[in-house]
Design an enzyme around this catalytic site. Structure first.
Site, PDB file in Angstrom:
ATOM      1  N   ASP A   1       9.508   2.940   1.822  1.00  0.00           N
ATOM      2  CA  ASP A   1       8.318   3.702   2.164  1.00  0.00           C
ATOM      3  C   ASP A   1       8.105   3.587   3.666  1.00  0.00           C
ATOM      4  OD1 ASP A   1       5.764   4.607   2.717  1.00  0.00           O
ATOM      5  OD2 ASP A   1       4.862   3.761   0.914  1.00  0.00           O
TER       6      ASP A   1
ATOM      7  N   LYS B   1       2.851  11.258   6.935  1.00  0.00           N
ATOM      8  CA  LYS B   1       2.033  11.057   8.129  1.00  0.00           C
ATOM      9  C   LYS B   1       2.586  11.784   9.354  1.00  0.00           C
ATOM     10  CE  LYS B   1      -0.310   6.872   6.595  1.00  0.00           C
ATOM     11  NZ  LYS B   1      -1.530   7.539   6.190  1.00  0.00           N
TER      12      LYS B   1
ATOM     13  N   PHE C   1       0.860  -1.182   0.000  1.00  0.00           N
ATOM     14  CA  PHE C   1       0.000   0.000   0.000  1.00  0.00           C
ATOM     15  C   PHE C   1       0.892   1.226   0.000  1.00  0.00           C
ATOM     16  CE2 PHE C   1      -2.357   3.534   1.696  1.00  0.00           C
ATOM     17  CZ  PHE C   1      -3.496   3.496   0.916  1.00  0.00           C
TER      18      PHE C   1
END
Length: 401
Positions: free
Chosen positions: A226, A255, A141
């Site tokens: 990531d 984030k 993802f």
């Protein structure tokens, strides 16, 4: 004040149904707790998918944002501003790299990394133009842009959004042999999550990340990690890659870099990688804006203390110890994760992940399901041990354990 039912009804009527939220409406939050429009409190055990590592309404971060709000919030990159250089230099130093390319969201950062790898491949490695390949992992993802869903194996994320962007090779996560076979002379990068969050907090086999690092170095391929969910303290280290002593060529961050205050993301690498960009080849009106830089600088300063990494390590050991006690009792079939991050597979006889999440919500604990029978637990790193234990008690109650 709207009731919960009124607010949900209005949202359903006027917003696209791209999410399936739990049926509560948050009105305020502080630390690890949120309060809904009717005054009921909930323990946040999701932390905005790790965007709220430092908790809701963190005083240091709000103070940094307020001070910057009074000065200047946006200039665009048409001009320099007085927070940009410090943000870039401090983030580069935190990562042990030389250059930073700031963006806003995690998906933007992944897109930026893809462009970076391709340009590096053509201009530095010498791959023929238009032939660059990037190897990715199944069940990944990395966001939901059209390019990113082109290499997703999640049907909900991918189906009916084509035609898809070519140039990606998908291999099983954790399989070094498959990865080695997929890398060719036209491969410019390997893009991986050090821990796959959306897939259910999947931790790769020991030695996998170090093996990827060795392979990519031998084949002259960029290793792009990531760390949007796994980074910035969540696993007990600043970056999840550190658990195997690995330093990738490219960090992709987001984030928690914005402290739960503003969206902040970045690609961080050395000059021989990010130095391929020239003016006009990539950009963002809001990327690296003064407000984002001010908040990001405070996040970096907080991470430098080691306090949050230490809390994630200590409380994470406690969390996983307690969760693992549930395995074999007929309620939980598996537990995965690192630090204050866990994927818990629920025995289907006890309900789906969504059903368990809704039952926990009724008891005042917020988690989120994924992949049918799994719930994800990722509380803010500021959570107290007492609150964490209370949340675990509610889970035991729901599972009848």
């Amino acid at each position: 004040m709207s009731t919960t039912a009124d607010a949900i009804r209005s949202a359903d009527a006027h917003s696209a149904h791209n999410y399936h939220p739990l049926p509560l409406v948050v009105a305020s939050a502080e630390g690890a707790w949120m309060t809904d429009v009717e005054g009921r409190r909930y323990l946040d055990m999701l932390a905005g998918y790790s965007a709220l590592n430092f908790g809701h309404g963190n005083r240091r971060l709000l103070d940094a944002a307020r001070a910057q709000l009074e000065r200047v919030t946006l200039t665009s990159r048409a001009f320099h501003h007085d927070r940009f250089a410090d943000f870039c230099s401090e983030l580069a130093a935190l990562c042990g790299k030389e250059m930073v390319l700031p963006m806003n969201t995690g998906a933007e950062a992944v897109e930026t990394a893809v462009k970076t790898a391709r340009k590096w491949g053509y201009e530095v490695k010498g791959v023929p133009d238009g032939h660059a390949k990037i190897v990715v992992a199944a069940d990944n993802f990395h966001g939901r842009t059209t390019t990113v869903v082109s290499f997703s194996t999640d049907h909900d994320a991918r189906d009916h959004f084509g035609p898809y962007t070519p140039g990606f090779e998908i291999v099983p996560y954790g399989d070094l042999t498959a990865l080695a076979h997929a890398v060719t002379e036209n491969t410019v990068a390997v893009l991986l999550e050090p821990i796959q969050g959306e897939a259910g907090v999947l931790v790769p086999p020991a030695g996998y990340l170090s093996g990827v690092r060795e392979l990519t170095r031998e084949r002259n391929v960029l290793f792009m990690a990531d760390e949007i969910q796994s980074g910035l303290g969540r696993t007990g280290r600043t970056f999840a890659c550190e658990h195997e002593g690995v330093v990738p060529d490219v960090y992709i961050l987001g984030k928690a870099l914005g402290g739960g205050v503003v969206p902040v993301s970045a690609v961080v690498a050395d000059r021989d990688v990010l130095g391929v960009f020239r003016p006009g080849q990539h950009g963002s009106t809001f990327g690296g804006n003064p407000l984002a830089c001010a908040v990001g600088l405070e996040v970096i300063a907080m991470l430098r203390t080691g306090e949050f990494q230490g809390r994630a390590t200590e409380l994470g050991e406690h969390l996983h110890r307690e969760l693992n006690l549930l395995i074999g009792g007929g309620a939980v079939t598996a537990v995965r994760g690192r630090g204050l991050w866990a994927g818990v597979d629920i025995d289907p006889s006890r309900g789906t992940g969504r059903e368990i999440s809704e039952k926990l919500m009724e008891l005042g604990v917020l988690v989120k399901d994924t992949h049918g029978s799994t719930i994800r637990i990722a509380p803010p790193l500021v959570i107290s041990k007492e609150d964490l234990d209370w949340g675990l008690d509610q889970l035991r109650s729901v599972l009848g354990a």
